[in-house]
Each structure stands twice: as C-alpha cells, then as structure tokens.
Enzyme design. Structure first.
Site, PDB file in Angstrom:
ATOM      1  N   ASP A  71       0.846  -1.197   0.000  1.00 46.72           N
ATOM      2  CA  ASP A  71       0.000   0.000   0.000  1.00 46.72           C
ATOM      3  C   ASP A  71       0.875   1.238   0.000  1.00 46.72           C
ATOM      4  O   ASP A  71       1.942   1.252   0.631  1.00 46.72           O
ATOM      5  CB  ASP A  71      -0.926   0.012   1.225  1.00 46.72           C
ATOM      6  CG  ASP A  71      -1.988   1.093   1.092  1.00 46.72           C
ATOM      7  OD1 ASP A  71      -2.950   0.865   0.338  1.00 46.72           O
ATOM      8  OD2 ASP A  71      -1.825   2.170   1.691  1.00 46.72           O
TER       9      ASP A  71
HETATM   10  N1  LIG Z   1       2.951   3.728 -12.470  1.00 45.26           N
HETATM   11  C1  LIG Z   1       2.993   4.445 -11.321  1.00 45.26           C
HETATM   12  N2  LIG Z   1       2.088   4.183 -10.332  1.00 45.26           N
HETATM   13  C2  LIG Z   1       2.196   4.935  -9.196  1.00 45.26           C
HETATM   14  C3  LIG Z   1       3.146   5.953  -9.020  1.00 45.26           C
HETATM   15  N3  LIG Z   1       2.966   6.500  -7.761  1.00 45.26           N
HETATM   16  C4  LIG Z   1       1.919   5.839  -7.197  1.00 45.26           C
HETATM   17  N4  LIG Z   1       1.475   4.887  -8.055  1.00 45.26           N
HETATM   18  C5  LIG Z   1       0.378   3.935  -7.870  1.00 45.26           C
HETATM   19  C6  LIG Z   1       0.837   2.599  -7.316  1.00 45.26           C
HETATM   20  C7  LIG Z   1      -0.437   2.054  -6.741  1.00 45.26           C
HETATM   21  O1  LIG Z   1      -1.144   1.329  -7.735  1.00 45.26           O
HETATM   22  C8  LIG Z   1      -1.226   3.323  -6.361  1.00 45.26           C
HETATM   23  C9  LIG Z   1      -1.270   3.472  -4.847  1.00 45.26           C
HETATM   24  O2  LIG Z   1      -2.530   3.108  -4.403  1.00 45.26           O
HETATM   25  P1  LIG Z   1      -2.765   1.808  -3.467  1.00 45.26           P
HETATM   26  O3  LIG Z   1      -1.561   1.552  -2.634  1.00 45.26           O
HETATM   27  O4  LIG Z   1      -4.072   1.998  -2.809  1.00 45.26           O
HETATM   28  O5  LIG Z   1      -2.826   0.594  -4.498  1.00 45.26           O
HETATM   29  P2  LIG Z   1      -3.960   0.253  -5.556  1.00 45.26           P
HETATM   30  O6  LIG Z   1      -5.310   0.534  -5.016  1.00 45.26           O
HETATM   31  O7  LIG Z   1      -3.584   0.896  -6.856  1.00 45.26           O
HETATM   32  O8  LIG Z   1      -3.753  -1.312  -5.773  1.00 45.26           O
HETATM   33  P3  LIG Z   1      -3.871  -2.486  -4.651  1.00 45.26           P
HETATM   34  O9  LIG Z   1      -4.466  -1.879  -3.420  1.00 45.26           O
HETATM   35  O10 LIG Z   1      -2.456  -2.979  -4.448  1.00 45.26           O
HETATM   36  O11 LIG Z   1      -4.762  -3.495  -5.320  1.00 45.26           O
HETATM   37  O12 LIG Z   1      -0.528   4.433  -6.901  1.00 45.26           O
HETATM   38  C10 LIG Z   1       4.075   6.201 -10.090  1.00 45.26           C
HETATM   39  O13 LIG Z   1       4.934   7.092 -10.031  1.00 45.26           O
HETATM   40  N5  LIG Z   1       3.970   5.432 -11.205  1.00 45.26           N
END
Ligand SMILES: Nc1nc2c(ncn2[C@H]2C[C@H](O)[C@@H](COP(=O)(O)OP(=O)(O)OP(=O)(O)O)O2)c(=O)[nH]1
Length: 195
Positions: A71
């Site tokens: 996260d």
């Molecule tokens: N490609 C990319 N993604 C980034 C960057 N900075 C942050 N992120 C993305 C990575 C994660 O997918 C998101 C952070 O949100 P979370 O930790 O809540 O994860 P998310 O909901 O996307 O997926 P998950 O909870 O692991 O199923 O932001 C960046 O510089 N490049």
C-alpha cells in the site's frame, strides 16, 4: 510462485520487470473504511496496516503460498493524506496543493502465509514539487488524465510525472509502489527466488 494481492498495474510491472513468478489476486479490502477507522494514524502505520490486510485476506485461502500485499500513501507537509484522485478536477486540486512544497510517499509491503504476516517493511520517499502554474497543471492533465487516476499523488514518475519535481529523496521503487529491493531480498532468503 508467490501471490500478489493487488490489482495495481505498477506493482505488477515491478514484479514482471524483476522476473518474479507470481499470480495477481485482487485483495478487495475496504481501504476507505480502514482509513476512516484509523483516522489520525501516521502514514507509516496506515500503509502498513493496509498492506497487512491485503496480504492476510488473500493468504487466508492460499495455504502455504506466500502472499505479498502492498500500500502507498501520500502525506502532505500539513499531515493531510491524499488518496488516488477520483476525477480530473480532484487531480488538479491535489496538484495545486502539492505545488511548491514537499510531500512524503510511504510504501509498505507485508508478506503473509497461512493467513498470518511473516515479514513486513515500510519505506518513505520525499518528493519536492516545483511551483506548478494552473496552465501547466491543465496541460499536464490533458496528457496524463485518466492514466494517473490509479496513482496516489497524481503522477507516473516513470512518465511525464517526472516534470513535477525539483528533487526526489528515496528509492524510485518506493514511489512506484513497494520497497522492491527488500521484498526481493526476503524472497531470496526464503528460497522463493534464486539467490
Ligand atoms: N505507475 C505508477 N504508479 C504509481 C506511481 N505513484 C503511485 N502509483 C500507484 C501505485 C499504486 O497502484 C497506487 C497506490 O494506491 P494503493 O496503494 O491503494 O494501491 P492500488 O489501489 O492501486 O492497488 P492495490 O491496493 O495494491 O490493489 O498508486 C508512479 O509514479 N507510477
């Protein structure tokens, strides 16, 4: 083979690039509910708790297979925690609030087996945003919305997001979404990757 308890394109790309054999399984944790219940918690504790919830939830049905949850949270200098933007307007608002200041990006990873955490690590990066004009924010979002709708902090550092910053302290991987080097070290230690 491990399980990545995530639907994050960035986290999948990191493991793909590192050559980690994994299966991605969405954790479907109620992140908003957890953040409400943990109001006032530090970004370190909150990201760690969410990473653990994702890993443990998927691990409960995964037997001995290691499950990696992760996260990321953005914390502004005034303590405000930013979620992923839900609209272009919200992204513009986040960028205006980040403009000309520094913020922290915390990324936590937890590995669970048999429904219990066996390893965890949290890392912090500090990002210094240059002053962003409204015209720049608008043209940036013309390029990057909706691609950045899945990115906390409203940027893809590996893409045009790099234009936002005057300085960055910390690991590139922390910004992309997990403390990858330490995750790989543990996978090698446990024999799940060749050492
Ligand atoms: N490609 C990319 N993604 C980034 C960057 N900075 C942050 N992120 C993305 C990575 C994660 O997918 C998101 C952070 O949100 P979370 O930790 O809540 O994860 P998310 O909901 O996307 O997926 P998950 O909870 O692991 O199923 O932001 C960046 O510089 N490049």
């Amino acid at each position: 083979m491990i399980i990545l308890a995530s639907q994050s394109a960035s986290r999948r790309a990191m493991l793909d690039a590192a050559g980690v054999a994994y299966e991605a399984v969405p954790a479907r944790v109620d992140e908003a509910g957890v953040k409400a219940a943990m109001a006032g918690a530090s970004p370190r504790d909150l990201s760690d708790a969410l990473a653990e919830m994702k890993a443990v939830k998927v691990s409960a049905n995964a037997g001995p297979v290691p499950v990696l949850g992760s996260d990321s949270i953005v914390a502004l200098a005034d303590g405000t925690l930013l979620d992923k933007p839900e609209s272009r307007e919200e992204a513009a608002e986040h960028l205006a609030r980040m403009s000309g200041g520094s913020h922290e990006l915390w990324s936590a990873a937890v590995i669970a087996e048999h429904g219990r955490p066996v390893w965890r690590h949290v890392e912090r990066a500090k990002l210094h945003v240059r002053p962003l004009s409204p015209a720049f924010i608008d043209s940036y979002l013309d390029q990057e919305w909706p691609a950045i709708s899945g990115c906390v902090g409203c940027f893809r550092i590996e893409g045009p997001g790099v234009q936002l910053f005057s300085r960055i302290e910390g690991s590139h991987f922390t910004i992309l979404g997990m403390p990858l080097l330490l995750v790989l070290g543990y996978l090698r230690e446990r024999g799940w990757m060749s050492a």
